[in-house]
Design a protein around this motif. Structure first.
Motif, PDB file in Angstrom:
ATOM      1  N   HIS A  45     -33.911 -10.076  46.548  1.00  0.00           N
ATOM      2  CA  HIS A  45     -32.747  -9.283  46.152  1.00  0.00           C
ATOM      3  C   HIS A  45     -33.071  -8.429  44.942  1.00  0.00           C
ATOM      4  CE1 HIS A  45     -28.727  -8.283  44.723  1.00  0.00           C
ATOM      5  NE2 HIS A  45     -29.049  -8.839  43.562  1.00  0.00           N
ATOM      6  N   ASN A  46     -33.761  -8.982  43.962  1.00  0.00           N
ATOM      7  CA  ASN A  46     -34.095  -8.240  42.754  1.00  0.00           C
ATOM      8  C   ASN A  46     -35.022  -7.071  43.043  1.00  0.00           C
ATOM      9  OD1 ASN A  46     -32.513  -9.705  41.054  1.00  0.00           O
ATOM     10  ND2 ASN A  46     -34.154 -10.983  40.232  1.00  0.00           N
ATOM     11  N   ASP A  47     -35.934  -7.229  43.988  1.00  0.00           N
ATOM     12  CA  ASP A  47     -36.825  -6.126  44.341  1.00  0.00           C
ATOM     13  C   ASP A  47     -36.030  -4.935  44.859  1.00  0.00           C
ATOM     14  OD1 ASP A  47     -39.035  -7.559  43.599  1.00  0.00           O
ATOM     15  OD2 ASP A  47     -39.486  -8.286  45.640  1.00  0.00           O
ATOM     16  N   VAL A  48     -35.063  -5.208  45.719  1.00  0.00           N
ATOM     17  CA  VAL A  48     -34.224  -4.138  46.255  1.00  0.00           C
ATOM     18  C   VAL A  48     -33.362  -3.524  45.154  1.00  0.00           C
ATOM     19  CG1 VAL A  48     -32.375  -3.580  47.876  1.00  0.00           C
ATOM     20  CG2 VAL A  48     -34.191  -5.174  48.541  1.00  0.00           C
ATOM     21  N   THR A  49     -32.770  -4.396  44.334  1.00  0.00           N
ATOM     22  CA  THR A  49     -31.904  -3.905  43.262  1.00  0.00           C
ATOM     23  C   THR A  49     -32.680  -3.065  42.258  1.00  0.00           C
ATOM     24  OG1 THR A  49     -30.552  -5.900  43.492  1.00  0.00           O
ATOM     25  CG2 THR A  49     -30.245  -4.597  41.502  1.00  0.00           C
ATOM     26  N   ARG A  50     -33.909  -3.483  41.946  1.00  0.00           N
ATOM     27  CA  ARG A  50     -34.728  -2.748  40.986  1.00  0.00           C
ATOM     28  C   ARG A  50     -35.013  -1.334  41.495  1.00  0.00           C
ATOM     29  NH1 ARG A  50     -38.699  -5.944  41.069  1.00  0.00           N
ATOM     30  NH2 ARG A  50     -37.821  -7.428  39.587  1.00  0.00           N
ATOM     31  N   PHE A  51     -35.349  -1.220  42.773  1.00  0.00           N
ATOM     32  CA  PHE A  51     -35.606   0.097  43.353  1.00  0.00           C
ATOM     33  C   PHE A  51     -34.326   0.948  43.361  1.00  0.00           C
ATOM     34  CE2 PHE A  51     -35.347   2.817  47.126  1.00  0.00           C
ATOM     35  CZ  PHE A  51     -36.425   3.664  46.902  1.00  0.00           C
ATOM     36  N   THR A  52     -33.223   0.325  43.777  1.00  0.00           N
ATOM     37  CA  THR A  52     -31.950   1.053  43.829  1.00  0.00           C
ATOM     38  C   THR A  52     -31.524   1.527  42.452  1.00  0.00           C
ATOM     39  OG1 THR A  52     -31.284  -0.318  45.711  1.00  0.00           O
ATOM     40  CG2 THR A  52     -29.551   0.922  44.578  1.00  0.00           C
ATOM     41  N   TYR A  53     -31.704   0.652  41.462  1.00  0.00           N
ATOM     42  CA  TYR A  53     -31.303   1.015  40.094  1.00  0.00           C
ATOM     43  C   TYR A  53     -32.125   2.193  39.575  1.00  0.00           C
ATOM     44  CZ  TYR A  53     -29.973   0.527  35.211  1.00  0.00           C
ATOM     45  OH  TYR A  53     -29.494   0.770  33.953  1.00  0.00           O
ATOM     46  N   MET A 199     -21.859   2.911  39.995  1.00  0.00           N
ATOM     47  CA  MET A 199     -23.073   2.452  40.669  1.00  0.00           C
ATOM     48  C   MET A 199     -24.111   1.952  39.665  1.00  0.00           C
ATOM     49  SD  MET A 199     -23.390   5.415  43.596  1.00  0.00           S
ATOM     50  CE  MET A 199     -24.860   4.741  44.346  1.00  0.00           C
ATOM     51  N   VAL A 200     -24.223   2.641  38.526  1.00  0.00           N
ATOM     52  CA  VAL A 200     -25.156   2.183  37.487  1.00  0.00           C
ATOM     53  C   VAL A 200     -24.741   0.818  36.955  1.00  0.00           C
ATOM     54  CG1 VAL A 200     -25.944   2.641  35.133  1.00  0.00           C
ATOM     55  CG2 VAL A 200     -25.941   4.480  36.808  1.00  0.00           C
ATOM     56  N   MET A 218     -27.768  -7.405  28.755  1.00  0.00           N
ATOM     57  CA  MET A 218     -28.239  -6.280  29.552  1.00  0.00           C
ATOM     58  C   MET A 218     -27.061  -5.483  30.120  1.00  0.00           C
ATOM     59  SD  MET A 218     -30.648  -6.279  32.958  1.00  0.00           S
ATOM     60  CE  MET A 218     -29.311  -6.712  34.071  1.00  0.00           C
ATOM     61  N   VAL A 219     -26.111  -6.187  30.694  1.00  0.00           N
ATOM     62  CA  VAL A 219     -24.938  -5.511  31.257  1.00  0.00           C
ATOM     63  C   VAL A 219     -24.114  -4.846  30.157  1.00  0.00           C
ATOM     64  CG1 VAL A 219     -22.761  -5.875  32.487  1.00  0.00           C
ATOM     65  CG2 VAL A 219     -24.838  -7.021  33.261  1.00  0.00           C
ATOM     66  N   ALA A 220     -23.986  -5.514  29.008  1.00  0.00           N
ATOM     67  CA  ALA A 220     -23.229  -4.932  27.905  1.00  0.00           C
ATOM     68  C   ALA A 220     -23.870  -3.637  27.420  1.00  0.00           C
ATOM     69  CB  ALA A 220     -23.125  -5.934  26.751  1.00  0.00           C
ATOM     70  N   ILE A 221     -25.194  -3.617  27.338  1.00  0.00           N
ATOM     71  CA  ILE A 221     -25.895  -2.408  26.892  1.00  0.00           C
ATOM     72  C   ILE A 221     -25.683  -1.258  27.870  1.00  0.00           C
ATOM     73  CG2 ILE A 221     -28.183  -1.414  26.523  1.00  0.00           C
ATOM     74  CD1 ILE A 221     -29.027  -4.132  25.369  1.00  0.00           C
ATOM     75  N   VAL A 222     -25.803  -1.541  29.160  1.00  0.00           N
ATOM     76  CA  VAL A 222     -25.567  -0.507  30.164  1.00  0.00           C
ATOM     77  C   VAL A 222     -24.109  -0.031  30.103  1.00  0.00           C
ATOM     78  CG1 VAL A 222     -25.551   0.005  32.635  1.00  0.00           C
ATOM     79  CG2 VAL A 222     -27.388  -1.368  31.661  1.00  0.00           C
ATOM     80  N   GLY A 223     -23.176  -0.960  29.871  1.00  0.00           N
ATOM     81  CA  GLY A 223     -21.771  -0.581  29.742  1.00  0.00           C
ATOM     82  C   GLY A 223     -21.525   0.321  28.554  1.00  0.00           C
ATOM     83  N   VAL A 224     -22.178   0.015  27.425  1.00  0.00           N
ATOM     84  CA  VAL A 224     -22.040   0.872  26.241  1.00  0.00           C
ATOM     85  C   VAL A 224     -22.615   2.256  26.520  1.00  0.00           C
ATOM     86  CG1 VAL A 224     -22.806   1.207  23.861  1.00  0.00           C
ATOM     87  CG2 VAL A 224     -22.007  -1.038  24.609  1.00  0.00           C
ATOM     88  N   LEU A 225     -23.747   2.311  27.224  1.00  0.00           N
ATOM     89  CA  LEU A 225     -24.356   3.593  27.567  1.00  0.00           C
ATOM     90  C   LEU A 225     -23.422   4.432  28.436  1.00  0.00           C
ATOM     91  CD1 LEU A 225     -26.835   5.461  27.634  1.00  0.00           C
ATOM     92  CD2 LEU A 225     -27.626   4.203  29.641  1.00  0.00           C
TER      93      LEU A 225
END
Length: 263
Positions: A45-53, A199-200, A218-225
């Protein structure tokens, strides 16, 4: 809606509110996802998510950069126009000393009335036209039409003054038309901004991290961005509203020149 947010909520408060709403909401959503879908931590799952992200992040950064650049260009255009209006008006005030005392004083009085009327209309929905400013500008034209030059110097300065007055009138017309057409970002662009932002955040939330202590920051940082990007878009969406909007300082300088003794 965006104009109301930018015009009525201080920039600092709006930024903090967006961060709390988006980053806080993302962290809460992440907590629910981790509890209900523990299998998301799988490596496949992480491999797919990493590519999608990576793909989504690139598109998101490119699109936000394009939007910000375009809106910053609109603000620069409006700022350059108001500076041209103010500079031409200041030149009119300075050139008026060449005329006879009565003519020069009449011109300065009319210019001062126009400057004050322009400043008075500025806070009204982003500088929309008012009858007082229209009438004051017409009075300035009439004041120059009443001048009867007595020498070549006055003739030259009168012709130059009419040219500068036309520049003032044209710049004001551009300002008024731009303010009237300022509806902010159209809804299709807002739809794309919200969709790519979601999506991000979504890919960061579903990314499988075994330790919550590493995943939540990690999620908090992306949310702040995402929140700061939305804040920037909101601040730049309206050239005449907000803390980064075009300033009326050139008009204030014009009025100040006329208000000074001998101006």
């Amino acid at each position: 809606m965006s104009a109301w947010l930018v015009g009525h909520i201080p920039a600092g408060v709006l930024l903090v509110a967006l961060i709390v709403l988006i980053a806080g909401g993302a962290v809460l959503l992440q907590r629910v996802v981790r509890r209900r879908y523990p299998h998301l931590a799988g490596e496949d799952h992480n491999d797919v998510t990493r590519f999608t992200y990576g793909v989504i992040g690139f598109v998101y950064a490119f699109f936000i950069g394009f939007v910000v650049s375009a809106m910053w260009g609109h603000i620069n255009t409006a700022d350059g126009n108001i500076r041209a209006e103010g500079a031409a008006a200041v030149q009119l005030a300075r050139d008026s000393v060449v005329f006879d005392e009565a003519d020069g004083q009449r011109v300065r009085d009319r210019l001062l009335a126009y400057g004050q009327a322009s400043l008075a209309e500025w806070p009204i929905v982003g500088g929309h036209s008012t009858a007082d400013a229209d009438a004051a500008l017409a009075d300035v034209y009439r004041a120059y039409e009443q001048i009867r030059p007595v020498n070549d110097t006055q003739k030259t300065f009168l012709a130059t003054s009419f040219g500068n007055l036309d520049k003032v009138s044209q710049a004001r017309t551009v300002r008024v038309l731009q303010a009237r057409g300022d509806d902010g970002i159209p809804w299709p662009l807002w739809a794309v901004i919200f969709l790519t932002s979601a999506m991000v955040l979504g890919t960061a939330i579903i990314y499988g991290v075994e330790k919550p202590s590493m995943h939540y920051p990690m999620v908090a940082i992306v949310g702040v961005l995402v929140a700061t990007n939305l804040f920037l878009v909101l601040q730049l969406a309206h050239p005449f509203v907000g803390d980064v909007a075009t300033s009326a300082d050139p008009l204030r300088e014009f009025v100040a020149v006329l208000a000074r003794p001998g101006g």
